[in-house]
Each structure stands twice: as structure tokens, then as C-alpha cells.
Design a protein around this motif. Sequence first.
Motif, PDB file in Angstrom:
ATOM      1  N   PHE A 127       2.760   3.693   7.971  1.00 14.09           N
ATOM      2  CA  PHE A 127       3.866   4.169   7.154  1.00 14.09           C
ATOM      3  C   PHE A 127       3.832   5.683   7.096  1.00 14.09           C
ATOM      4  O   PHE A 127       2.817   6.313   7.359  1.00 14.09           O
ATOM      5  N   THR A 128       4.982   6.223   6.793  1.00 20.35           N
ATOM      6  CA  THR A 128       5.117   7.670   6.716  1.00 20.35           C
ATOM      7  C   THR A 128       5.956   8.042   5.506  1.00 20.35           C
ATOM      8  O   THR A 128       6.728   7.235   4.985  1.00 20.35           O
ATOM      9  N   CYS A 129       5.772   9.266   5.074  1.00 24.94           N
ATOM     10  CA  CYS A 129       6.601   9.849   4.033  1.00 24.94           C
ATOM     11  C   CYS A 129       6.569  11.361   4.238  1.00 24.94           C
ATOM     12  O   CYS A 129       5.734  11.874   4.989  1.00 24.94           O
ATOM     13  N   SER A 130       7.484  12.043   3.605  1.00 28.24           N
ATOM     14  CA  SER A 130       7.427  13.502   3.639  1.00 28.24           C
ATOM     15  C   SER A 130       7.141  13.991   2.226  1.00 28.24           C
ATOM     16  O   SER A 130       7.521  13.346   1.244  1.00 28.24           O
ATOM     17  N   MET A 131       6.431  15.109   2.151  1.00 23.92           N
ATOM     18  CA  MET A 131       6.144  15.734   0.862  1.00 23.92           C
ATOM     19  C   MET A 131       6.605  17.177   0.913  1.00 23.92           C
ATOM     20  O   MET A 131       6.434  17.862   1.918  1.00 23.92           O
ATOM     21  N   LYS A 132       7.186  17.615  -0.178  1.00 19.80           N
ATOM     22  CA  LYS A 132       7.617  19.002  -0.321  1.00 19.80           C
ATOM     23  C   LYS A 132       7.084  19.497  -1.656  1.00 19.80           C
ATOM     24  O   LYS A 132       7.362  18.895  -2.696  1.00 19.80           O
ATOM     25  N   MET A 133       6.267  20.546  -1.609  1.00 15.02           N
ATOM     26  CA  MET A 133       5.657  21.085  -2.823  1.00 15.02           C
ATOM     27  C   MET A 133       6.146  22.502  -3.074  1.00 15.02           C
ATOM     28  O   MET A 133       6.150  23.333  -2.165  1.00 15.02           O
ATOM     29  N   ASP A 134       6.547  22.761  -4.287  1.00 19.38           N
ATOM     30  CA  ASP A 134       6.857  24.107  -4.771  1.00 19.38           C
ATOM     31  C   ASP A 134       5.575  24.553  -5.463  1.00 19.38           C
ATOM     32  O   ASP A 134       5.213  24.015  -6.512  1.00 19.38           O
ATOM     33  N   ILE A 135       4.867  25.504  -4.846  1.00 17.07           N
ATOM     34  CA  ILE A 135       3.479  25.743  -5.220  1.00 17.07           C
ATOM     35  C   ILE A 135       3.127  27.228  -5.183  1.00 17.07           C
ATOM     36  O   ILE A 135       3.690  27.985  -4.387  1.00 17.07           O
ATOM     37  N   THR A 136       2.235  27.627  -6.060  1.00 17.33           N
ATOM     38  CA  THR A 136       1.644  28.962  -5.996  1.00 17.33           C
ATOM     39  C   THR A 136       0.148  28.779  -5.795  1.00 17.33           C
ATOM     40  O   THR A 136      -0.534  28.173  -6.623  1.00 17.33           O
ATOM     41  N   PHE A 137      -0.329  29.252  -4.631  1.00 18.96           N
ATOM     42  CA  PHE A 137      -1.766  29.260  -4.376  1.00 18.96           C
ATOM     43  C   PHE A 137      -2.365  30.503  -4.997  1.00 18.96           C
ATOM     44  O   PHE A 137      -1.694  31.541  -5.108  1.00 18.96           O
ATOM     45  N   LYS A 138      -3.624  30.442  -5.390  1.00 21.16           N
ATOM     46  CA  LYS A 138      -4.315  31.581  -5.972  1.00 21.16           C
ATOM     47  C   LYS A 138      -4.257  32.769  -5.020  1.00 21.16           C
ATOM     48  O   LYS A 138      -4.544  32.637  -3.833  1.00 21.16           O
ATOM     49  N   PRO A 185       8.512   5.231   1.118  1.00 22.90           N
ATOM     50  CA  PRO A 185       7.893   5.232   2.435  1.00 22.90           C
ATOM     51  C   PRO A 185       8.752   4.530   3.489  1.00 22.90           C
ATOM     52  O   PRO A 185       9.604   3.702   3.157  1.00 22.90           O
ATOM     53  N   LEU A 186       8.509   4.879   4.726  1.00 27.49           N
ATOM     54  CA  LEU A 186       9.095   4.217   5.877  1.00 27.49           C
ATOM     55  C   LEU A 186       7.963   3.463   6.556  1.00 27.49           C
ATOM     56  O   LEU A 186       6.959   4.068   6.957  1.00 27.49           O
ATOM     57  N   VAL A 187       8.076   2.134   6.647  1.00 27.89           N
ATOM     58  CA  VAL A 187       6.986   1.276   7.108  1.00 27.89           C
ATOM     59  C   VAL A 187       7.349   0.607   8.427  1.00 27.89           C
ATOM     60  O   VAL A 187       8.477   0.139   8.600  1.00 27.89           O
ATOM     61  N   VAL A 215       0.844  -1.195   0.000  1.00 24.40           N
ATOM     62  CA  VAL A 215       0.000   0.000   0.000  1.00 24.40           C
ATOM     63  C   VAL A 215       0.878   1.242   0.000  1.00 24.40           C
ATOM     64  O   VAL A 215       0.655   2.191  -0.771  1.00 24.40           O
ATOM     65  N   ALA A 216       1.896   1.253   0.851  1.00 22.82           N
ATOM     66  CA  ALA A 216       2.799   2.399   0.958  1.00 22.82           C
ATOM     67  C   ALA A 216       3.517   2.663  -0.363  1.00 22.82           C
ATOM     68  O   ALA A 216       3.565   3.811  -0.838  1.00 22.82           O
ATOM     69  N   ASN A 217       4.064   1.635  -0.961  1.00 23.37           N
ATOM     70  CA  ASN A 217       4.774   1.790  -2.237  1.00 23.37           C
ATOM     71  C   ASN A 217       3.845   2.313  -3.331  1.00 23.37           C
ATOM     72  O   ASN A 217       4.230   3.173  -4.133  1.00 23.37           O
ATOM     73  N   THR A 218       2.626   1.799  -3.370  1.00 23.60           N
ATOM     74  CA  THR A 218       1.658   2.229  -4.382  1.00 23.60           C
ATOM     75  C   THR A 218       1.260   3.677  -4.168  1.00 23.60           C
ATOM     76  O   THR A 218       1.197   4.458  -5.133  1.00 23.60           O
ATOM     77  N   LEU A 219       1.012   4.074  -2.920  1.00 21.39           N
ATOM     78  CA  LEU A 219       0.644   5.470  -2.648  1.00 21.39           C
ATOM     79  C   LEU A 219       1.767   6.412  -3.061  1.00 21.39           C
ATOM     80  O   LEU A 219       1.515   7.423  -3.744  1.00 21.39           O
TER      81      LEU A 219
END
Length: 124
Positions: free
Chosen positions: A79-90, A72-74, A6-10
Motif C-alpha cells: 500500500f501507498t500513501c502520500s504525506m505532506k508536512m508543514d514543518i519547521t526544523f531546528k 491508502p491505495l492498496v 493494516v493500511a487503514n490503521t497506519l
Amino acid sequence: MTTQEVANTLVAYCKQGKFSEAINELYSNDIVSIEPDGAPTKEVRGLESVLQKTEQFNNMVEEMHGMEISGPLVADKFFTCSMKMDITFKGAPRSTMEEICLYQVENGKIVREEFFFTPMNQGG
């Protein structure tokens, strides 16, 4: 699926920006999704509510410039992961959003997700 599968697929879906596909395939109908205090939505329950929350987030985005995801770290059924987004919100300047994502798996489906990040100041 095992927790590792599940973690790998996500993570694979997220790397492709296929968040709705991940939710539809991997989440339990009774999913609980929790955001930190100060986020637009603190907690939602149920698959449809999580899909609506995802759509609400997408509608706030002017442009996604890039995204990185770790893991992921299971361990056991988590499981956990980190996300970093370079983003412009409206209506806002370009920014970097970082979060830790924690998931719980039961019977091959994600039953709980919790996100840890510092919410942006909504009032300006």
C-alpha cells in the motif's frame, strides 16, 4: 490483519500524529526502512532501529504546523500513501515536506517501508 486493515490503521495513526504507536502495533520486528539518497539515514533494520530513527526525526523538529496524508491505495500485499508536512526544523526556515510512502505487509505486519522525497540540503 489484512493489508487493507493494516493500511487503514497506519493512516489513522498518522493523521493523529501517533507514529510511535503505529510502529509498535503494526511493524514486524524485522522491519526494513529505506530513505532516499541524501537523507540523514539511508536504511535501518529492526523495530528498535526504526523507533530510534523516528525519535531522531522528532528531535530535529522545532514545530509541526500541520500534516496531510492521503490514501491508502492498496494492491496485493502493498500500500501507498502520500504525506505532506508543514514543518519547521531546528535552525531552518519553515518549509513544506512532501513524500510518497510505500509499505509491504506480510502476515499482518509491515515488513518494509520506503520513502520517496527530495532531501533538503543539509549543508545550507
